[in-house]
Design an enzyme around this catalytic site. Structure first.
Site, PDB file in Angstrom:
ATOM      1  N   ASN A   1      40.390  26.529 -11.139  1.00  0.00           N
ATOM      2  CA  ASN A   1      41.437  25.638 -11.636  1.00  0.00           C
ATOM      3  C   ASN A   1      42.736  26.073 -10.972  1.00  0.00           C
ATOM      4  O   ASN A   1      43.397  26.991 -11.444  1.00  0.00           O
ATOM      5  CB  ASN A   1      41.530  25.732 -13.156  1.00  0.00           C
ATOM      6  CG  ASN A   1      42.594  24.822 -13.744  1.00  0.00           C
ATOM      7  OD1 ASN A   1      43.390  24.212 -13.022  1.00  0.00           O
ATOM      8  ND2 ASN A   1      42.639  24.742 -15.054  1.00  0.00           N
TER       9      ASN A   1
ATOM     10  N   LYS B   1      43.068  29.889 -11.690  1.00  0.00           N
ATOM     11  CA  LYS B   1      42.188  30.428 -12.729  1.00  0.00           C
ATOM     12  C   LYS B   1      40.736  30.330 -12.268  1.00  0.00           C
ATOM     13  O   LYS B   1      40.369  29.419 -11.511  1.00  0.00           O
ATOM     14  CB  LYS B   1      42.355  29.640 -14.029  1.00  0.00           C
ATOM     15  CG  LYS B   1      43.690  29.818 -14.715  1.00  0.00           C
ATOM     16  CD  LYS B   1      43.841  28.887 -15.905  1.00  0.00           C
ATOM     17  CE  LYS B   1      42.817  29.153 -16.987  1.00  0.00           C
ATOM     18  NZ  LYS B   1      43.019  28.257 -18.161  1.00  0.00           N
TER      19      LYS B   1
ATOM     20  N   ARG C   1      38.808  21.827 -10.956  1.00  0.00           N
ATOM     21  CA  ARG C   1      39.618  20.900 -11.745  1.00  0.00           C
ATOM     22  C   ARG C   1      40.519  20.114 -10.799  1.00  0.00           C
ATOM     23  O   ARG C   1      41.183  20.680  -9.932  1.00  0.00           O
ATOM     24  CB  ARG C   1      40.486  21.655 -12.745  1.00  0.00           C
ATOM     25  CG  ARG C   1      41.343  20.719 -13.604  1.00  0.00           C
ATOM     26  CD  ARG C   1      42.427  21.467 -14.330  1.00  0.00           C
ATOM     27  NE  ARG C   1      43.220  20.588 -15.189  1.00  0.00           N
ATOM     28  CZ  ARG C   1      44.441  20.849 -15.599  1.00  0.00           C
ATOM     29  NH1 ARG C   1      45.034  21.972 -15.223  1.00  0.00           N
ATOM     30  NH2 ARG C   1      45.092  20.006 -16.369  1.00  0.00           N
TER      31      ARG C   1
ATOM     32  N   HIS D   1      44.452  15.937 -19.354  1.00  0.00           N
ATOM     33  CA  HIS D   1      43.774  16.875 -20.263  1.00  0.00           C
ATOM     34  C   HIS D   1      42.392  16.355 -20.655  1.00  0.00           C
ATOM     35  O   HIS D   1      41.879  16.670 -21.735  1.00  0.00           O
ATOM     36  CB  HIS D   1      44.607  17.130 -21.529  1.00  0.00           C
ATOM     37  CG  HIS D   1      45.914  17.799 -21.263  1.00  0.00           C
ATOM     38  ND1 HIS D   1      47.117  17.332 -21.757  1.00  0.00           N
ATOM     39  CD2 HIS D   1      46.231  18.889 -20.533  1.00  0.00           C
ATOM     40  CE1 HIS D   1      48.105  18.113 -21.349  1.00  0.00           C
ATOM     41  NE2 HIS D   1      47.603  19.069 -20.597  1.00  0.00           N
TER      42      HIS D   1
ATOM     43  N   HIS E   1      46.421  18.179 -27.830  1.00  0.00           N
ATOM     44  CA  HIS E   1      46.314  19.295 -26.892  1.00  0.00           C
ATOM     45  C   HIS E   1      47.735  19.812 -26.691  1.00  0.00           C
ATOM     46  O   HIS E   1      48.552  19.190 -26.010  1.00  0.00           O
ATOM     47  CB  HIS E   1      45.719  18.820 -25.565  1.00  0.00           C
ATOM     48  CG  HIS E   1      45.631  19.884 -24.513  1.00  0.00           C
ATOM     49  ND1 HIS E   1      44.439  20.473 -24.135  1.00  0.00           N
ATOM     50  CD2 HIS E   1      46.587  20.472 -23.747  1.00  0.00           C
ATOM     51  CE1 HIS E   1      44.671  21.370 -23.198  1.00  0.00           C
ATOM     52  NE2 HIS E   1      45.973  21.382 -22.946  1.00  0.00           N
TER      53      HIS E   1
ATOM     54  N   ARG F   1      58.889  19.787 -19.274  1.00  0.00           N
ATOM     55  CA  ARG F   1      58.864  18.337 -19.065  1.00  0.00           C
ATOM     56  C   ARG F   1      59.461  17.621 -20.265  1.00  0.00           C
ATOM     57  O   ARG F   1      59.195  17.967 -21.412  1.00  0.00           O
ATOM     58  CB  ARG F   1      57.433  17.854 -18.820  1.00  0.00           C
ATOM     59  CG  ARG F   1      56.929  18.142 -17.422  1.00  0.00           C
ATOM     60  CD  ARG F   1      55.464  17.809 -17.278  1.00  0.00           C
ATOM     61  NE  ARG F   1      54.650  19.016 -17.245  1.00  0.00           N
ATOM     62  CZ  ARG F   1      53.328  19.029 -17.293  1.00  0.00           C
ATOM     63  NH1 ARG F   1      52.645  17.896 -17.380  1.00  0.00           N
ATOM     64  NH2 ARG F   1      52.665  20.167 -17.255  1.00  0.00           N
TER      65      ARG F   1
ATOM     66  N   ASP G   1      58.368  29.348 -23.712  1.00  0.00           N
ATOM     67  CA  ASP G   1      57.292  29.913 -24.535  1.00  0.00           C
ATOM     68  C   ASP G   1      57.652  29.745 -26.013  1.00  0.00           C
ATOM     69  O   ASP G   1      58.720  30.172 -26.461  1.00  0.00           O
ATOM     70  CB  ASP G   1      57.103  31.390 -24.189  1.00  0.00           C
ATOM     71  CG  ASP G   1      55.834  31.970 -24.801  1.00  0.00           C
ATOM     72  OD1 ASP G   1      55.646  31.833 -26.025  1.00  0.00           O
ATOM     73  OD2 ASP G   1      55.040  32.577 -24.059  1.00  0.00           O
TER      74      ASP G   1
ATOM     75  N   GLU H   1      37.501  24.052 -21.410  1.00  0.00           N
ATOM     76  CA  GLU H   1      37.457  23.198 -20.227  1.00  0.00           C
ATOM     77  C   GLU H   1      36.528  23.761 -19.161  1.00  0.00           C
ATOM     78  O   GLU H   1      35.864  23.014 -18.437  1.00  0.00           O
ATOM     79  CB  GLU H   1      38.866  23.036 -19.662  1.00  0.00           C
ATOM     80  CG  GLU H   1      39.808  22.295 -20.605  1.00  0.00           C
ATOM     81  CD  GLU H   1      41.268  22.438 -20.232  1.00  0.00           C
ATOM     82  OE1 GLU H   1      41.838  21.454 -19.725  1.00  0.00           O
ATOM     83  OE2 GLU H   1      41.825  23.532 -20.443  1.00  0.00           O
TER      84      GLU H   1
END
Length: 445
Positions: A7, A14, A91, A180, A208, A241, A283, A387
Site C-alpha cells: 500500500n 505499507k 492498493r 476507502h 471510516h 483536508r 493527530d 484492508e
C-alpha cells in the site's frame, strides 16, 4: 504459498506478508518519509518486537527494495528469497468508473490508473510507482490491483451524479466515486456476520475515521452513497483536508489573495481540516491533549469534526430508510474514545444510544466490540478494519481464477467461525492491560 500486499501512499509504503496455507500474517511494516530525508522502516515479525531502521528512500522504488531486503534478511526476514512470493496485491486509490472489482495489472490497467492521477494527486502517482517498483523486483508473479473506488460502483445515479452540465459528466467523468472501499467491504461483511443477517439484506452506516475519513451508506449489502466524491477531498473534516466547503470558496479566496488554482488546491488538501482549524495539529491525540488544557482552537476543531460526522450519519439514515447497525472503524474509530463520544452524544433521538463506560474501554484492533446500550434500537459496533486481508484474498482468487465481484464472491471472514490468528493472540495481551474489553466483545449471532 505466500502473498505480499503493498500500500504505497504519497510518502509511505505499507506491507504485509501472509502465509496462505496457515492463514497467518508473517510480517507487517511500513516505510515512512519516502521521498523525504530521514526515511525509516518499522518492521514487525510475528512473535518478535518491532524493529526500526533508518535508510534514505528518495523514491518508492527504493522503498520497495528496502522492504524486499528486510523480508529476506537473515536476521529480520521471514522468507528465504523472493521466489517464495506467489502474488502481490497493490492498493490503488482511484480506478475511476472503469473497474467494478480487483484486477490483475496489465498495460490497460496501468493506463487507466495514470488517467485518474489528476483526481487523486496524493495517492495514484504513489500507487503507480509502487506497482512499477514491485514488478521490477518480482517480474514473474501476478500483480493485482485492489481499488478503493470499485466497492462504490454499485451506487445509483442519484447518489453519484453531480448537478452539473451533462458534458462535464460525459467528457470529463465528473461524478462521485468514493474511496476507502476495501475497508467498507470488510466492515460491511463483518457487520452482517455479527448481526446474523444475510449480507445482502443488511443496511448499514459505516464511518471510516482516520487521517482520511469518509462515511458509507450500505443498502442491501452494497454501497449506496458515500461522503467522498470526485476526489478524496469531499465530505468529512480530515487531518489536512477541508471536506465539504462552498464550491465558490476557492474562487473567492483566489480573487481576494491572488492565489493560483494549484495553490488553493494544495491548501484545501494539505493545510486545511484539523490542521487548518488548530493551526498545528492533525493527530486527534494531540488535539485532545490541547483540548484538555482548554485550547479553544482544539475544542472547536473537535466540535466541527463531530458535527460533520453527525450530519452524514443522520442524512444516510434518512436515505436508507432502515439502518441495522452503525459501524465505526479505522484509527480514530477504533481508538479515539473521546471523538466517538462527541460524535455519538445526542443520537438517541435517531435510535442510537451509546454506553459511555463501554465506549471508554473499547480501544483495541484485536476484537470487534459493541458499545451501544441494550435499549438502543440500533446497535453500535466498532469493527477494526482489515484492508490487507481483503487485498490478500482478492490477489489469491485472481491468481486462481476464482475471483468475482463481492456480490458473487465469498470471503473467509464472512464465516461466523472466522478467526484472525494474529488478532486473537493480540487480544490476550489487550485483555491483561484492559480487562473491561471482555464484557463488550461482539459475538456473531
Amino acid at each position: 504459498m505466500v502473498i505480499l500486499t503493498l500500500n504505497c501512499g504519497s510518502s509511505s509504503a505499507k506491507y504485509q506478508v501472509y502465509n496462505w496455507e496457515t492463514k497467518d500474517v508473517l510480517a507487517v511494516g511500513i516505510v515512512e518519509k519516502v521521498t523525504f530525508p530521514g526515511s525509516f522502516i518499522n518492521h514487525t515479525v510475528k512473535g518478535r518486537e518491532e524493529v526500526t531502521m533508518q535508510q534514505d528512500c528518495p523514491t518508492h522504488t527504493n522503498a520497495v527494495e528496502l522492504i524486499i531486503k528486510t523480508l529476506t534478511s537473515k536476521d529480520l526476514g521471514v522468507i528465504s528469497d523472493m521466489s517464495v512470493i506467489t502474488a502481490v496485491g497493490h492498493r490503488v486509490v482511484h480506478g475511476g468508473s472503469n473497474f467494478t472489482k480487483s484486477v490483475i495489472v496489465d498495460d490497460a490497467a496501468m493506463k487507466a490508473f495514470a488517467e485518474m492521477q489528476e483526481m487523486s494527486p496524493l495517492h495514484n502517482p504513489a500507487n503507480i510507482m509502487g506497482i512499477e517498483a514491485a514488478k521490477k523486483v518480482l517480474p514473474n508473479v501476478p500483480h493485482c490491483a485492489i481499488m478503493d473506488t470499485a466497492w462504490h460502483q454499485t451506487m445509483p445515479p442519484e447518489a453519484y451524479r453531480y448537478a452539473i452540465p451533462q458534458e462535464w459528466f460525459e467528457k470529463y467523468q465528473a461524478r462521485r466515486y468514493g474511496f476507502h472501499g476495501t475497508s467498507f467491504l470488510y466492515t460491511a461483511k463483518r457487520a452482517a456476520v455479527l448481526l446474523g443477517q444475510d449480507p445482502f439484506k443488511t443496511n448499514l452506516v459505516i464511518c471510516h475515521l482516520g487521517n482520511g475519513a469518509s462515511v458509507n451508506a450500505v443498502k442491501d449489502g452494497c454501497s449506496f452513497d458515500t461522503s467522498m466524491g470526485l476526489t478524496p477531498l469531499e465530505g468529512l473534516v480530515m487531518g489536512t483536508r477541508s471536506g465539504d466547503v462552498d464550491p465558490a470558496l476557492p474562487f473567492y479566496i483566489m480573487r481576494k489573495t491572488g492565489m493560483s488554482v494549484a495553490d488553493v488546491d494544495s491548501t484545501l488538501n494539505k493545510k486545511s481540516g484539523l490542521l487548518g482549524l488548530t493551526g498545528q495539529y492533525t493527530d486527534r491525540r494531540d488535539i485532545q491533549a490541547a483540548a484538555e488544557k482548554g485550547d479553544d482552537q482544539a475544542l472547536l476543531a473537535q466540535r466541527v469534526e463531530a458535527h460533520r460526522v453527525k450530519k452524514y450519519i443522520g442524512g444516510y439514515m434518512a436515505a436508507l430508510g432502515r439502518v441495522d447497525a452503525l459501524v465505526l472503524t479505522a484509527g480514530v474509530g477504533e481508538f479515539a474514545w473521546f471523538m466517538r463520544e462527541k460524535i455519538l452524544d445526542g443520537l438517541d433521538g435517531i435510535g442510537m444510544t451509546f454506553d459511555p463506560a463501554k465506549n471508554l474501554v473499547a480501544r483495541t484492533r484485536n476484537a470487534e466490540t459493541l458499545i451501544s446500550k441494550p435499549e438502543s434500537k440500533i446497535p453500535i459496533f466498532i469493527i477494526p478494519t482489515d484492508e490487507e486481508l481483503v487485498m490478500t484474498e482478492d490477489a489469491f482468487a485472481l491468481m486462481q481464477g476464482t475471483y468475482d465481484t463481492h456480490t458473487n464472491f465469498t470471503y473467509s471472514f464472512q464465516s461466523k467461525d472466522y478467526i484472525n490468528k494474529g488478532r486473537a493472540e493480540g487480544l490476550e495481551h489487550d485483555l491483561v492491560k484492559n480487562p473491561g474489553l471482555a464484557g463488550i466483545i461482539a459475538r456473531p449471532k
